[in-house]
Design a protein around this motif. Structure first.
Motif, PDB file in Angstrom:
ATOM      1  N   UNK A  17      34.989  72.754  43.717  1.00  0.00           N
ATOM      2  CA  UNK A  17      34.237  73.636  42.807  1.00  0.00           C
ATOM      3  C   UNK A  17      32.782  73.212  42.687  1.00  0.00           C
ATOM      4  N   UNK A  18      32.545  71.900  42.625  1.00  0.00           N
ATOM      5  CA  UNK A  18      31.165  71.401  42.549  1.00  0.00           C
ATOM      6  C   UNK A  18      30.370  71.828  43.776  1.00  0.00           C
ATOM      7  N   UNK A  19      30.983  71.715  44.933  1.00  0.00           N
ATOM      8  CA  UNK A  19      30.331  72.137  46.172  1.00  0.00           C
ATOM      9  C   UNK A  19      30.056  73.644  46.138  1.00  0.00           C
ATOM     10  N   UNK A  20      31.069  74.425  45.752  1.00  0.00           N
ATOM     11  CA  UNK A  20      30.932  75.887  45.746  1.00  0.00           C
ATOM     12  C   UNK A  20      29.852  76.358  44.778  1.00  0.00           C
ATOM     13  N   UNK A  21      29.830  75.804  43.582  1.00  0.00           N
ATOM     14  CA  UNK A  21      28.835  76.255  42.602  1.00  0.00           C
ATOM     15  C   UNK A  21      27.430  75.838  43.012  1.00  0.00           C
ATOM     16  N   UNK A  22      27.312  74.693  43.659  1.00  0.00           N
ATOM     17  CA  UNK A  22      26.007  74.253  44.147  1.00  0.00           C
ATOM     18  C   UNK A  22      25.511  75.188  45.245  1.00  0.00           C
ATOM     19  N   UNK A  26      22.335  77.976  44.976  1.00  0.00           N
ATOM     20  CA  UNK A  26      21.248  77.966  45.959  1.00  0.00           C
ATOM     21  C   UNK A  26      20.817  79.363  46.365  1.00  0.00           C
ATOM     22  N   UNK A  27      21.737  80.322  46.289  1.00  0.00           N
ATOM     23  CA  UNK A  27      21.414  81.695  46.657  1.00  0.00           C
ATOM     24  C   UNK A  27      20.567  82.404  45.604  1.00  0.00           C
ATOM     25  N   UNK A  30      15.781  79.881  44.000  1.00  0.00           N
ATOM     26  CA  UNK A  30      14.826  79.102  43.207  1.00  0.00           C
ATOM     27  C   UNK A  30      14.469  77.772  43.857  1.00  0.00           C
ATOM     28  N   UNK A  31      15.253  77.330  44.841  1.00  0.00           N
ATOM     29  CA  UNK A  31      14.998  76.075  45.535  1.00  0.00           C
ATOM     30  C   UNK A  31      15.575  76.155  46.935  1.00  0.00           C
ATOM     31  N   UNK A  32      15.159  75.245  47.774  1.00  0.00           N
ATOM     32  CA  UNK A  32      15.684  75.205  49.135  1.00  0.00           C
ATOM     33  C   UNK A  32      16.545  73.940  49.297  1.00  0.00           C
ATOM     34  N   UNK A  33      17.104  73.768  50.465  1.00  0.00           N
ATOM     35  CA  UNK A  33      18.029  72.656  50.696  1.00  0.00           C
ATOM     36  C   UNK A  33      17.355  71.297  50.534  1.00  0.00           C
TER      37      UNK A  33
END
Length: 89
Positions: A17-22, A26-27, A30-33
């Protein structure tokens, strides 16, 4: 570093879930990788060393959400408290 044989990508559901929400946040655009990685690297050293890989991801996400004005620290803390109360029921 000792690698587990057939190590899973996620050791617990919360990591998935942490990975998915992060990734989803990102979409928002507001920020890039690179900014996301940098945010994780801003974690205080002692906290960084005492936490897991996906805890770093959550810390960085929280940092970016607050920095960009999308959430306040108080909103995050209120939601965490709410989730903790629900977990004890």
């Amino acid at each position: 570093i000792v690698r587990e044989a057939d190590e899973p990508v996620f050791h617990a559901e919360w990591e998935r879930r942490a990975f998915a929400i992060t990734m989803a946040a990102g979409f928002l655009g507001e920020w890039n990788i690179d900014m996301s990685r940098h945010a994780r690297e801003l974690m205080p050293p002692a906290a960084y060393l005492a936490s897991s890989y996906y805890e770093h991801w959550l810390w960085g996400l929280e940092h970016l959400l607050v920095e960009k004005g999308l959430l306040t620290r108080e909103e995050i803390e209120a939601r965490v408290a709410e989730l903790r109360r629900g977990a004890t029921r």
